[in-house]
Design a protein around this motif. Sequence first.
Motif, PDB file in Angstrom:
ATOM      1  N   THR A  46       0.821  -1.181  -0.071  1.00  0.00           N
ATOM      2  CA  THR A  46       0.083   0.083  -0.152  1.00  0.00           C
ATOM      3  C   THR A  46       1.042   1.381   0.029  1.00  0.00           C
ATOM      4  O   THR A  46       1.942   1.242   0.707  1.00  0.00           O
ATOM      5  CB  THR A  46      -0.854   0.028   1.346  1.00  0.00           C
ATOM      6  OG1 THR A  46      -1.587  -1.183   1.268  1.00  0.00           O
ATOM      7  CG2 THR A  46      -1.739   0.918   1.213  1.00  0.00           C
ATOM      8  N   LEU A  47       0.503   2.279  -0.820  1.00  0.00           N
ATOM      9  CA  LEU A  47       1.227   3.424  -0.890  1.00  0.00           C
ATOM     10  C   LEU A  47       0.664   4.627   0.040  1.00  0.00           C
ATOM     11  O   LEU A  47      -0.693   4.606   0.067  1.00  0.00           O
ATOM     12  CB  LEU A  47       1.490   3.777  -2.492  1.00  0.00           C
ATOM     13  CG  LEU A  47       2.065   2.907  -3.147  1.00  0.00           C
ATOM     14  CD1 LEU A  47       1.678   3.473  -4.824  1.00  0.00           C
ATOM     15  CD2 LEU A  47       3.314   2.833  -3.032  1.00  0.00           C
ATOM     16  N   CYS A  48       1.237   5.386   0.496  1.00  0.00           N
ATOM     17  CA  CYS A  48       1.133   6.555   1.413  1.00  0.00           C
ATOM     18  C   CYS A  48       1.341   7.956   0.646  1.00  0.00           C
ATOM     19  O   CYS A  48       2.400   7.997   0.250  1.00  0.00           O
ATOM     20  CB  CYS A  48       1.726   6.500   2.726  1.00  0.00           C
ATOM     21  SG  CYS A  48       1.425   7.821   3.648  1.00  0.00           S
ATOM     22  N   ARG A  49       0.297   8.850   0.680  1.00  0.00           N
ATOM     23  CA  ARG A  49       0.530  10.165   0.282  1.00  0.00           C
ATOM     24  C   ARG A  49       0.481  11.100   1.549  1.00  0.00           C
ATOM     25  O   ARG A  49      -0.558  10.888   2.148  1.00  0.00           O
ATOM     26  CB  ARG A  49      -0.222  10.514  -0.684  1.00  0.00           C
ATOM     27  CG  ARG A  49      -0.036  12.138  -1.091  1.00  0.00           C
ATOM     28  CD  ARG A  49      -0.695  12.312  -2.519  1.00  0.00           C
ATOM     29  NE  ARG A  49       0.120  11.557  -3.587  1.00  0.00           N
ATOM     30  CZ  ARG A  49      -0.489  11.027  -4.685  1.00  0.00           C
ATOM     31  NH1 ARG A  49      -1.693  11.593  -5.144  1.00  0.00           N
ATOM     32  NH2 ARG A  49       0.212  10.472  -5.665  1.00  0.00           N
ATOM     33  N   VAL A  50       1.341  11.808   1.981  1.00  0.00           N
ATOM     34  CA  VAL A  50       1.383  12.899   3.072  1.00  0.00           C
ATOM     35  C   VAL A  50       0.764  14.034   2.612  1.00  0.00           C
ATOM     36  O   VAL A  50       1.079  14.684   1.636  1.00  0.00           O
ATOM     37  CB  VAL A  50       2.500  13.265   3.746  1.00  0.00           C
ATOM     38  CG1 VAL A  50       2.543  14.157   4.966  1.00  0.00           C
ATOM     39  CG2 VAL A  50       3.138  11.654   4.494  1.00  0.00           C
ATOM     40  N   ASP A  51      -0.612  14.415   3.214  1.00  0.00           N
ATOM     41  CA  ASP A  51      -1.010  15.740   2.852  1.00  0.00           C
ATOM     42  C   ASP A  51      -0.851  16.816   3.896  1.00  0.00           C
ATOM     43  O   ASP A  51      -0.580  17.933   3.470  1.00  0.00           O
ATOM     44  CB  ASP A  51      -2.555  15.780   2.594  1.00  0.00           C
ATOM     45  CG  ASP A  51      -3.153  14.875   1.616  1.00  0.00           C
ATOM     46  OD1 ASP A  51      -2.553  14.819   0.609  1.00  0.00           O
ATOM     47  OD2 ASP A  51      -4.278  14.313   1.550  1.00  0.00           O
ATOM     48  N   ARG A  52      -0.623  16.283   5.188  1.00  0.00           N
ATOM     49  CA  ARG A  52       0.073  17.330   6.079  1.00  0.00           C
ATOM     50  C   ARG A  52       0.584  16.466   7.107  1.00  0.00           C
ATOM     51  O   ARG A  52       0.402  15.430   7.680  1.00  0.00           O
ATOM     52  CB  ARG A  52      -1.450  17.768   7.030  1.00  0.00           C
ATOM     53  CG  ARG A  52      -1.747  19.011   6.162  1.00  0.00           C
ATOM     54  CD  ARG A  52      -3.335  19.623   6.900  1.00  0.00           C
ATOM     55  NE  ARG A  52      -2.605  20.302   8.250  1.00  0.00           N
ATOM     56  CZ  ARG A  52      -3.772  20.814   9.069  1.00  0.00           C
ATOM     57  NH1 ARG A  52      -4.791  20.635   8.804  1.00  0.00           N
ATOM     58  NH2 ARG A  52      -3.248  21.443  10.081  1.00  0.00           N
ATOM     59  N   ALA A 101      -2.942   4.994  -8.423  1.00  0.00           N
ATOM     60  CA  ALA A 101      -3.565   5.799  -9.249  1.00  0.00           C
ATOM     61  C   ALA A 101      -4.716   6.609  -8.416  1.00  0.00           C
ATOM     62  O   ALA A 101      -4.454   7.857  -8.424  1.00  0.00           O
ATOM     63  CB  ALA A 101      -4.097   5.174 -10.430  1.00  0.00           C
ATOM     64  N   GLU A 102      -5.466   5.870  -7.555  1.00  0.00           N
ATOM     65  CA  GLU A 102      -6.287   6.618  -6.602  1.00  0.00           C
ATOM     66  C   GLU A 102      -5.964   6.675  -5.257  1.00  0.00           C
ATOM     67  O   GLU A 102      -5.726   5.525  -4.768  1.00  0.00           O
ATOM     68  CB  GLU A 102      -7.880   5.999  -6.812  1.00  0.00           C
ATOM     69  CG  GLU A 102      -8.831   6.534  -5.986  1.00  0.00           C
ATOM     70  CD  GLU A 102     -10.224   6.024  -6.169  1.00  0.00           C
ATOM     71  OE1 GLU A 102     -11.156   6.404  -5.490  1.00  0.00           O
ATOM     72  OE2 GLU A 102     -10.069   5.041  -6.928  1.00  0.00           O
TER      73      GLU A 102
END
Length: 158
Positions: free
Chosen positions: A39-45, A63-64
């Motif tokens: 699973t990939l993580c994206r940090v928004d804050r 992608a999503e």
Amino acid sequence: MNPDLDLALRRIIRAPRALVWRAWTDPSRFEKWWLPAPTLCRVDRLEVRPGGGLVTRMSDDGAEFVPHLDASFLVVDELERIVFTNAIDSEWRPRNPAPVPMTAEITLTDHPDGTEYRVLLRHGDPAARARHEELGFAEGWGSVTKQLAGIAEGEAAR
């Protein structure tokens, strides 16, 4: 620790505390270990300060990205301790998050082999603790802690 309400994990990371701390406080490093692979993580804050926000999204396909965590930091003692909760979101609004509300305390202490890394997850009642354990606390937090160790130990080896 209250065994009826809390879950804990301990690991020795063979890297200095400063490198473990950097993996927790630098968004580009944090997103490499925060969720169990693949699973990939994206940090928004990632505002590692009292009152700061912790907002992440996750993706299984790259992608999503869908919401994962919206939390607030409560206590930050540089190089020693981080406390955050998902019971208050990054805008300081109370919430009742799925799957369970919790407060997480991360502590870093010196160890002859590097850093002693401890995770203590506090729950409001035994049912929430049991639910978190059933959902795979040991496997999930164990996996991401191993990934965190890989980041810090890799940097220490350079």
